[in-house]
Design an enzyme around this catalytic site. Sequence first.
Site, short mmCIF file in Angstrom:
data_model
loop_
_atom_site.label_atom_id
_atom_site.label_comp_id
_atom_site.label_asym_id
_atom_site.label_seq_id
_atom_site.Cartn_x
_atom_site.Cartn_y
_atom_site.Cartn_z
N HIS A 1 0.67 -1.16 -0.03
CA HIS A 1 -0.01 0.20 -0.06
C HIS A 1 0.67 1.40 -0.07
O HIS A 1 1.74 1.38 0.90
CB HIS A 1 -0.93 0.22 1.24
CG HIS A 1 -2.13 0.86 1.20
ND1 HIS A 1 -3.38 0.91 0.71
CD2 HIS A 1 -1.88 2.57 1.61
CE1 HIS A 1 -3.73 1.99 0.89
NE2 HIS A 1 -3.17 3.05 1.31
N ALA A 2 0.50 2.02 -1.20
CA ALA A 2 1.47 3.16 -1.16
C ALA A 2 1.57 4.33 0.01
O ALA A 2 0.35 4.46 0.37
CB ALA A 2 1.21 3.95 -2.51
N HIS B 1 0.55 11.68 -6.35
CA HIS B 1 -0.18 12.05 -5.13
C HIS B 1 0.72 11.84 -4.01
O HIS B 1 0.90 12.77 -3.21
CB HIS B 1 -1.31 11.13 -4.82
CG HIS B 1 -1.90 11.01 -3.43
ND1 HIS B 1 -2.92 11.60 -3.21
CD2 HIS B 1 -1.52 10.31 -2.49
CE1 HIS B 1 -3.17 11.67 -1.84
NE2 HIS B 1 -2.39 10.60 -1.71
N GLU B 2 1.57 10.72 -4.00
CA GLU B 2 2.63 10.74 -2.92
C GLU B 2 3.57 11.80 -2.80
O GLU B 2 4.02 12.18 -1.66
CB GLU B 2 3.07 9.17 -2.96
CG GLU B 2 2.25 8.07 -2.85
CD GLU B 2 1.29 8.03 -1.50
OE1 GLU B 2 1.90 8.56 -0.61
OE2 GLU B 2 0.24 7.41 -1.47
N HIS C 1 2.68 14.66 -0.56
CA HIS C 1 3.00 14.31 0.84
C HIS C 1 4.32 14.90 0.96
O HIS C 1 4.70 15.54 1.81
CB HIS C 1 2.61 13.17 1.34
CG HIS C 1 1.44 12.75 1.42
ND1 HIS C 1 0.50 13.16 2.13
CD2 HIS C 1 0.82 11.81 0.74
CE1 HIS C 1 -0.73 12.84 2.12
NE2 HIS C 1 -0.61 11.50 1.23
N GLU D 1 -3.95 15.20 2.10
CA GLU D 1 -4.26 14.48 0.98
C GLU D 1 -4.44 15.04 -0.44
O GLU D 1 -4.35 14.42 -1.18
CB GLU D 1 -5.29 13.43 1.60
CG GLU D 1 -5.12 12.51 2.93
CD GLU D 1 -4.06 11.69 2.38
OE1 GLU D 1 -3.82 11.14 1.27
OE2 GLU D 1 -3.29 11.29 3.58
N HIS E 1 -7.09 0.84 6.09
CA HIS E 1 -7.05 1.86 6.97
C HIS E 1 -7.90 1.70 8.53
O HIS E 1 -7.82 2.32 9.44
CB HIS E 1 -7.90 3.15 6.35
CG HIS E 1 -7.24 3.60 5.16
ND1 HIS E 1 -7.20 3.11 3.99
CD2 HIS E 1 -6.31 4.81 5.10
CE1 HIS E 1 -6.43 3.60 3.21
NE2 HIS E 1 -5.94 4.87 3.73
N TYR F 1 -9.90 12.03 3.62
CA TYR F 1 -9.77 11.70 2.16
C TYR F 1 -11.07 12.56 1.54
O TYR F 1 -11.09 12.80 0.52
CB TYR F 1 -9.90 10.21 2.13
CG TYR F 1 -8.57 9.69 2.65
CD1 TYR F 1 -7.37 9.85 1.95
CD2 TYR F 1 -8.57 8.88 3.62
CE1 TYR F 1 -6.10 9.31 2.44
CE2 TYR F 1 -7.32 8.27 4.31
CZ TYR F 1 -6.20 8.33 3.60
OH TYR F 1 -5.01 7.79 4.15
#
Length: 672
Positions: A388-389, A418-419, A422, A446, A547, A557
Amino acid sequence: MTLRPSLLALAVAGGLAVVLASCGGGGPRNATTGAAATNANETPEQFIARVNEEMREVSTELNSAQWLSNTYINSDSELIAAKANERWLARLNDWIAQAKRFEGRQMAPDTARQIKLLKLMTAMPAPKDAKELAELARIASKLEGMYGSGSYCTGSGANKDCRDIGQLSEVLASNRDYAAQLDAWQGWHTVGAPMRADYTRFAELVNKGAKEMGFADAGEMWRSAYDMPPAEIAQETDRLWDQVKPLYEQLHCYARGKLDAKYGKDKGEVAGRMLPAHLMGNLWQQDWSNLWDMLAPYPGAGSLDVNAALQRTQESNFGRELFRASTPGMPASDRGFLAQRAANLDTANQMMQRAQDFYTSLDMPALPESFWQKTQFIKPLDREVMCHASAWDMNMQGDVRIKMCISPTEEDLTTIYHELGHIYYYLAYNKLPPLFQSGANDGFHEAIGDTIVLSMTPQYLASVGLVAKPQQTRDALVNAQMRMALAKVAFLPFGLMIDRWRWGVFDGSITPDHYNQAWWSLKAKYQGVAPVSPRGEEFFDPGAKYHVPANTPYTRYFLANILEFQFYKALCDASGYKGPLYECSFYGNKEAGRKYWAMLSRGASQPWQATLKELTGSEKMDAGPLLEYFAPLQAWLQQQNAGQQCGWDAGGPTPAPAAAPTAQGDAPAAAG
């Protein structure tokens, strides 16, 4: 979608330290001795300065332990992570206890905010009792390990066949056989059943910890982290959902019609006009992108086959690596295997570099060299890992990395963009005190990378060679909007219902003997999806969603999917763009980048309303930009659905036992 690390204690509910994870060398301090006694004359400012220093100092151990428990899954790494987490929780409890002596004291506003954030910095409030604290840390680590090593096995002995989450997801993504999809969906959901007792105890313990801190329950603690009274965040999310629900209902109606056409009305929908859970191309029905082959409005129009471009890159890398691996005497099979592994890593690196290029085009810094050395790009061969990323800030000072198992697909490419959102948030606010090192609220974190994803327009993708020059037609526009809606709009109700379930668990309105019933009731209410056969309390389907066992708050999210469109519109305006919102890409615009970086640099140093206003001009979250973006698609859907009975009956009858084949082997999946 992602979450930050520190999945045990620190899936940060209040928007506090990114990874807030660490535990101090040498074990916890006693709340009545040590620092509390030695520093009895501290001012509030001196206390916060000390906590920040200690937090930064100890922020590596727990992060390192949890990195190992995610990238070397076994009983040893699980134990190390649990013990490190136990010490961190004790240290956090100690700081919170010390902070109580400053209640009612005069102090600087920044100090008061940091003391407030200190109290809210964990999603897993631990009881003060040492044995219960240790039990909580052990259960948390166990639950995460059970999910990470989960698989679905059929047969026995030499005929035993096990499939992991990636393999089962692939069935839902690409196999349109009804029975095969049902088997894969039911198979993955066996991983949750063994978690039920542990999760029940986990909820009891975090509730006790929250109550000892002065909250009614852990859910109220989570909701207290939004710079507004806890009750108002539920009202706020309901208001936002009411804005977007009509668009979702139109998308739901369209999808149901296509499923009916493909499988027949008896299988394409469930009683009450709901969508069958196993037919949505995703284990949790949160993203319908994999149904593109059925849901594409105009097949071929505006061809955006990013997968084909990535596959060509992969094939080119394989050819080059195969030539390099031509060692005399090496068997062809070994040479091919080594070349494939090397090509996988090459492609993953190139995908990461492509995403980095977007951020640096905005005048943001290049990623540090350590990022490229320490990131997990592909799945190792020699051990179990969590694929899971997630994005990690290991030490609050620039040791940042990503953990993924990257494949050459459009889905993984957008996940990388997306990552990196962060990662760049971490880098932007690393100069702040640790207690301010987080998003303005957890939805902000997010939304950062997803704002960039919105700017990955067909024109942008063509400019970087990922697709051919796009066709400027109405059909192409509807296709592009549908592709985005299948990810963004389809997700919204799922993003809302996860925490609605957990809030009920924490406040006692959802009791352990109704965990699964309540789960599916909420999925029916918000998503309009249902299983095709009963899912009784012998199952624990919430545990099949990462999660939940990882204890990561999920409202973030939902908020992110609203905020990203607000951010996107603001950055398009900053770039000077004029035109339809959905065509805007601010790639390469340094003014937009400057404004974005300024927001990221604020971290949690001020209420999120002030940070939002600095970027967008408004203190209020608003789905208006999302609706503006999807206006062409909403109009098209209304035309397509004309004459149809849209919406669904969430109170419909419980589904009868499935007429379709069920999954083989109902035994729980093995957990490491």
